[in-house]
Write a protein that holds these residues in place. Structure first.
Motif, PDB file in Angstrom:
ATOM      1  N   ASP A  30      14.562 -26.856 -28.742  1.00  0.00           N
ATOM      2  CA  ASP A  30      14.895 -25.582 -28.089  1.00  0.00           C
ATOM      3  C   ASP A  30      15.782 -25.815 -26.869  1.00  0.00           C
ATOM      4  OD1 ASP A  30      13.535 -24.078 -29.904  1.00  0.00           O
ATOM      5  OD2 ASP A  30      12.117 -23.194 -28.470  1.00  0.00           O
ATOM      6  N   GLY A  31      16.857 -25.038 -26.776  1.00  0.00           N
ATOM      7  CA  GLY A  31      17.767 -25.159 -25.643  1.00  0.00           C
ATOM      8  C   GLY A  31      18.867 -26.177 -25.861  1.00  0.00           C
ATOM      9  N   GLU A  32      18.840 -26.897 -26.986  1.00  0.00           N
ATOM     10  CA  GLU A  32      19.866 -27.899 -27.280  1.00  0.00           C
ATOM     11  C   GLU A  32      20.627 -27.512 -28.544  1.00  0.00           C
ATOM     12  OE1 GLU A  32      18.316 -31.858 -27.305  1.00  0.00           O
ATOM     13  OE2 GLU A  32      17.193 -31.589 -25.439  1.00  0.00           O
ATOM     14  N   SER A  33      21.737 -28.188 -28.784  1.00  0.00           N
ATOM     15  CA  SER A  33      22.572 -27.850 -29.938  1.00  0.00           C
ATOM     16  C   SER A  33      22.813 -29.030 -30.863  1.00  0.00           C
ATOM     17  CB  SER A  33      23.928 -27.308 -29.464  1.00  0.00           C
ATOM     18  OG  SER A  33      24.592 -28.262 -28.650  1.00  0.00           O
ATOM     19  N   GLU A  34      22.268 -30.211 -30.518  1.00  0.00           N
ATOM     20  CA  GLU A  34      22.460 -31.402 -31.331  1.00  0.00           C
ATOM     21  C   GLU A  34      21.157 -31.758 -32.044  1.00  0.00           C
ATOM     22  OE1 GLU A  34      25.364 -33.152 -31.738  1.00  0.00           O
ATOM     23  OE2 GLU A  34      26.336 -31.574 -30.551  1.00  0.00           O
ATOM     24  N   ILE A  35      21.278 -32.219 -33.285  1.00  0.00           N
ATOM     25  CA  ILE A  35      20.087 -32.619 -34.025  1.00  0.00           C
ATOM     26  C   ILE A  35      19.518 -33.917 -33.453  1.00  0.00           C
ATOM     27  CG2 ILE A  35      20.819 -31.484 -36.155  1.00  0.00           C
ATOM     28  CD1 ILE A  35      21.718 -34.197 -37.201  1.00  0.00           C
ATOM     29  N   LYS A  36      18.216 -34.082 -33.594  1.00  0.00           N
ATOM     30  CA  LYS A  36      17.530 -35.305 -33.177  1.00  0.00           C
ATOM     31  C   LYS A  36      16.564 -35.713 -34.285  1.00  0.00           C
ATOM     32  CE  LYS A  36      17.644 -34.886 -28.121  1.00  0.00           C
ATOM     33  NZ  LYS A  36      16.830 -34.848 -26.879  1.00  0.00           N
ATOM     34  N   ASN A  37      16.182 -36.991 -34.296  1.00  0.00           N
ATOM     35  CA  ASN A  37      15.175 -37.430 -35.259  1.00  0.00           C
ATOM     36  C   ASN A  37      13.926 -37.884 -34.524  1.00  0.00           C
ATOM     37  OD1 ASN A  37      15.476 -40.518 -34.875  1.00  0.00           O
ATOM     38  ND2 ASN A  37      17.568 -39.867 -35.349  1.00  0.00           N
ATOM     39  N   PHE A  38      12.781 -37.544 -35.093  1.00  0.00           N
ATOM     40  CA  PHE A  38      11.472 -37.871 -34.519  1.00  0.00           C
ATOM     41  C   PHE A  38      10.650 -38.584 -35.583  1.00  0.00           C
ATOM     42  CE2 PHE A  38      13.005 -34.026 -32.466  1.00  0.00           C
ATOM     43  CZ  PHE A  38      12.769 -34.239 -31.114  1.00  0.00           C
ATOM     44  N   GLY A  39      10.215 -39.812 -35.314  1.00  0.00           N
ATOM     45  CA  GLY A  39       9.330 -40.509 -36.238  1.00  0.00           C
ATOM     46  C   GLY A  39       8.027 -39.757 -36.369  1.00  0.00           C
ATOM     47  N   ILE A  40       7.655 -39.362 -37.591  1.00  0.00           N
ATOM     48  CA  ILE A  40       6.467 -38.513 -37.722  1.00  0.00           C
ATOM     49  C   ILE A  40       5.191 -39.271 -37.391  1.00  0.00           C
ATOM     50  CG2 ILE A  40       7.624 -37.079 -39.450  1.00  0.00           C
ATOM     51  CD1 ILE A  40       5.722 -38.256 -41.530  1.00  0.00           C
ATOM     52  N   ASP A  41       5.249 -40.619 -37.377  1.00  0.00           N
ATOM     53  CA  ASP A  41       4.061 -41.381 -37.001  1.00  0.00           C
ATOM     54  C   ASP A  41       3.772 -41.268 -35.513  1.00  0.00           C
ATOM     55  OD1 ASP A  41       6.529 -42.820 -36.822  1.00  0.00           O
ATOM     56  OD2 ASP A  41       5.417 -44.639 -36.371  1.00  0.00           O
ATOM     57  N   ARG A  42       4.736 -40.736 -34.746  1.00  0.00           N
ATOM     58  CA  ARG A  42       4.532 -40.590 -33.304  1.00  0.00           C
ATOM     59  C   ARG A  42       4.140 -39.162 -32.906  1.00  0.00           C
ATOM     60  NH1 ARG A  42       9.332 -44.087 -30.363  1.00  0.00           N
ATOM     61  NH2 ARG A  42       9.420 -45.813 -31.848  1.00  0.00           N
ATOM     62  N   LEU A  43       4.020 -38.281 -33.886  1.00  0.00           N
ATOM     63  CA  LEU A  43       3.755 -36.876 -33.591  1.00  0.00           C
ATOM     64  C   LEU A  43       2.258 -36.562 -33.649  1.00  0.00           C
ATOM     65  CD1 LEU A  43       6.594 -35.138 -35.652  1.00  0.00           C
ATOM     66  CD2 LEU A  43       6.713 -36.231 -33.398  1.00  0.00           C
ATOM     67  N   SER A  44       1.860 -35.621 -32.838  1.00  0.00           N
ATOM     68  CA  SER A  44       0.477 -35.144 -32.851  1.00  0.00           C
ATOM     69  C   SER A  44       0.459 -33.686 -32.388  1.00  0.00           C
ATOM     70  CB  SER A  44      -0.415 -36.000 -31.934  1.00  0.00           C
ATOM     71  OG  SER A  44       0.034 -35.920 -30.584  1.00  0.00           O
ATOM     72  N   GLN A  45      -0.674 -33.033 -32.601  1.00  0.00           N
ATOM     73  CA  GLN A  45      -0.872 -31.636 -32.186  1.00  0.00           C
ATOM     74  C   GLN A  45       0.272 -30.740 -32.679  1.00  0.00           C
ATOM     75  OE1 GLN A  45      -1.984 -31.130 -28.039  1.00  0.00           O
ATOM     76  NE2 GLN A  45      -2.981 -33.138 -27.971  1.00  0.00           N
ATOM     77  N   ILE A  46       0.601 -30.876 -33.946  1.00  0.00           N
ATOM     78  CA  ILE A  46       1.669 -30.052 -34.526  1.00  0.00           C
ATOM     79  C   ILE A  46       1.165 -28.627 -34.744  1.00  0.00           C
ATOM     80  CG2 ILE A  46       3.192 -29.736 -36.515  1.00  0.00           C
ATOM     81  CD1 ILE A  46       3.115 -32.761 -36.907  1.00  0.00           C
TER      82      ILE A  46
END
Length: 305
Positions: A171-187
């Protein structure tokens, strides 16, 4: 296409034609019976051809000159289908394996992935992507030992080196980013619509120009033709497991050396793939990339000298 048996048969048909172009119908049905223990009638084969084209974008055509079948040159659709079939096959294996866990442990030796987590997020992430809703999550920074909360528009999932990444726009940005899903929580799926993936097709296309995820680190900001001298034996392995979809392999004479060419933006991931091939390949062009690989080799040699 939830039926494992049908999908398995479709995969076998596509695999046989891919690796045995111009195979006749008689040969194909015999190979399905002998190699895969599949009894397939001619009418079933014709139906499978239609399913592969309508559901997966894979067209099988009959070559009247060779009197055999070939696949249309749509490598992207083919690779996506094979990956989908692989997921389904693994789901079936694990499903059957759990019923007899002791045998499953003896017969199946999966890659050690004890350090990988995040598979449990697939269902929620795909739900958010398919319904075009934003999500929020916490991302862990392994190096700093900190966590940061993001709200993003999820666009798609991408696999690289046996890990999965969420491609999204913060949100608030215009460039895509990648996030390793093994580092994600509380989705959490938000009650707000996400940005349209169509608006980011040009950015997403940049992944096609590199090996892996880093499309901003190449020396030049455009795809370059990379030419490798490669031993014929190594070319066999490269064909079976291509480094990049632009790869073209040309055999040399007898047991001599041939060539492998690529059209991409060379990045660190590509350099690592070249170095892994050791003395079975040599970078010929471009000169700047040859010198970079040469520098890596010299530095490694000096460490052991």
């Amino acid at each position: 296409m939830s039926d494992y048996k049908v999908l398995k048969r479709l995969n076998c048909v596509a695999q046989l034609i891919k690796f045995h172009p111009n195979i006749s119908k008689k040969q194909l049905l015999e190979r399905l019976r002998h190699d895969y223990d599949l009894e397939v009638a001619e009418r079933t084969f014709e139906r499978d051809k239609n399913i592969l084209e309508s559901d997966f974008g894979i067209t099988i055509t009959y070559n009247h000159k060779s009197r055999g079948y070939i696949l249309d040159d749509n490598e992207e659709s083919l690779n996506q289908f094979f990956k989908f079939a692989q997921f389904a096959a693994m789901a079936e294996i694990y499903q059957n394996g759990i019923k007899d866990y002791k045998s499953f442990q003896k017969w199946v030796l999966p890659e050690d992935s004890s350090g990988f987590t995040g598979v449990q997020h697939f269902k929620k992430l795909i739900q958010a992507i398919s319904t075009k809703h934003k999500i929020s999550f916490q991302k862990e920074n392994y190096y700093g030992g900190t966590k940061k909360t993001y709200t993003v528009s999820p666009l798609c999932l991408k696999e690289y080196a046996n890990r999965w990444y969420l491609i999204a726009v913060v949100d608030g940005e215009s460039e895509i980013k990648n996030f390793g899903i093994d580092r994600l929580s509380q989705i959490e799926i938000k009650n707000t619509k996400s940005l349209k993936i169509e608006n980011f097709k040009k950015q997403l296309k940049q992944y096609d120009e590199v090996v892996g995820l880093n499309y901003t680190e190449s020396k030049n900001n455009y795809p370059e033709k990379i030419i490798l001298k490669a031993h014929n034996n190594q070319l066999k392995y490269l064909r079976s497991l291509p480094i990049h979809k632009s790869q073209i392999c040309i055999d040399g004479k007898a047991n001599d050396w041939g060539h492998a060419t690529y059209l991409l933006k060379p990045n660190y991931e590509f350099e690592i793939q070249i170095l892994k091939l050791g003395n079975m390949v040599e970078v010929l062009e471009p000169l700047w990339f040859r010198e970079k690989i040469k520098k890596h080799i010299s530095e490694m040699y000096n460490m052991y000298n």
